[in-house]
Design a protein around this motif. Structure first.
Motif, PDB file in Angstrom:
ATOM      1  N   SER A  58       5.060  -2.913  -3.554  1.00 13.37           N
ATOM      2  CA  SER A  58       4.932  -1.270  -3.862  1.00 13.37           C
ATOM      3  C   SER A  58       4.180  -0.902  -5.179  1.00 13.37           C
ATOM      4  O   SER A  58       4.057   0.222  -5.281  1.00 13.37           O
ATOM      5  CB  SER A  58       6.492  -0.905  -4.074  1.00 13.37           C
ATOM      6  N   TYR A 106       4.468   7.058  -4.971  1.00 18.02           N
ATOM      7  CA  TYR A 106       5.538   6.993  -4.065  1.00 18.02           C
ATOM      8  C   TYR A 106       7.025   7.700  -4.638  1.00 18.02           C
ATOM      9  O   TYR A 106       7.010   7.900  -5.672  1.00 18.02           O
ATOM     10  CB  TYR A 106       6.229   5.592  -4.120  1.00 18.02           C
ATOM     11  N   LEU A 136      11.057   3.892  -1.685  1.00 17.43           N
ATOM     12  CA  LEU A 136      10.617   2.422  -1.433  1.00 17.43           C
ATOM     13  C   LEU A 136      11.743   1.792  -0.157  1.00 17.43           C
ATOM     14  O   LEU A 136      12.666   2.598  -0.071  1.00 17.43           O
ATOM     15  CB  LEU A 136      10.745   1.593  -2.443  1.00 17.43           C
TER      16      LEU A 136
END
Length: 284
Positions: free
Chosen positions: A116, A192, A195
């Protein structure tokens, strides 16, 4: 036998010493102890009730936290730090799911952040719990983690955590509360919002409040309007400044952003004064 005058002087000296020891102020050199990790108050009124899935209280010997099931992260974590918590135990690096969460809740795994671009960022740091292997291992539960931009975790927050331990080495004990809010951060692989297929929310901001007291008893009663409070609120991105002092703010500002009631166990007049201040003390 001492003369009467000498006996009187000796007695006066002993009485003066006893009076000094009975003072409510901590004496220099008092030994450090382990205290209640939630002594200064429960910021969100968290309770151990699975129905309260967005504000679930988890009490561990090493720290206390409010967990949010649907974010997959703690709302906040609170812990006490003194030299009594520090020792020679090695960093365990045993990241793992927290199986004490209520039955049926999704458990964030050790690999849930993989690829990530975000670190598994501790709330209660590994280096704050080195008195035993068990204490250190407890900090690697994923319920103590948030997705944290690497620069934020490894530079900005690391320097603040090191400074906290420096304060402990100077004869202080600390009460620390760390938390996060908002949605969306930028790690080394870009921006982001979530996740792990939506099971973990990436926070927008990360904050910490640190109460600094000299070692001593009756901690809550010793918090006064002159007690040093360090409040920091920084963006969760990889361009954050490594200088944590850039992000100093007030407890009041963090409360406004989060809706929490921080330091609620502190007496009203002192609480109002210290929560309005922005720290300008030393940073190393």
């Amino acid at each position: 036998m001492p003369c009467p005058l000498l006996r009187i002087l000796i007695l006066a000296s002993l009485l003066a010493g006893a009076a000094a020891c009975s003072s409510s102020d901590p004496a220099p050199g008092l030994p450090a102890t382990r205290e209640d990790n939630l002594a200064l108050g429960n910021p969100s009124g968290a309770v151990t009730d699975a129905a309260q899935y967005n504000n679930y209280l988890l009490v561990k010997p090493q720290y206390t936290l409010s967990y949010h099931r649907d974010r997959g992260t703690p709302n906040w974590v609170s812990w006490h730090l003194s030299s009594a918590w520090l020792g020679a135990a090695a960093r365990q690096d045993d990241f793992r799911a927290d199986n004490t969460l209520p039955a049926g809740w999704y458990q964030v795994q050790a690999n849930s952040y993989s690829g990530s671009g975000f670190d598994r960022g501790h709330n209660c740091p590994s280096a704050d719990r080195t008195a035993s292997v068990a204490d250190n291992s407890a900090t690697f539960l994923m319920s103590n983690m948030i997705p944290q931009a690497p620069r934020h975790n490894q530079q900005t927050w690391a320097s603040l955590e090191n400074y906290c331990r420096t304060l402990v080495g100077q004869g202080n004990e600390l009460y620390i509360i760390m938390g996060q809010y908002g949605k969306g951060g930028t790690g080394s692989a870009g921006y982001y919002t979530t996740l792990n297929n939506g099971h973990v929310t990436v926070p927008k901001r990360i904050w910490k409040v640190i109460v600094v007291l000299p070692n001593g008893p009756n901690d809550v009663a010793r918090v006064t309007s002159s007690t040093r409070i360090i409040a920091v609120d920084a963006p969760n991105n990889n361009s954050v400044s490594p200088n944590w002092s850039t992000y100093r703010t007030s407890v009041d500002a963090i409360e406004q952003a989060t809706g929490y009631d921080l330091l609620s166990a502190v007496s009203g007049p002192a609480q109002s004064t210290i929560e309005a201040k922005v720290d300008n003390g030393p940073v190393q």
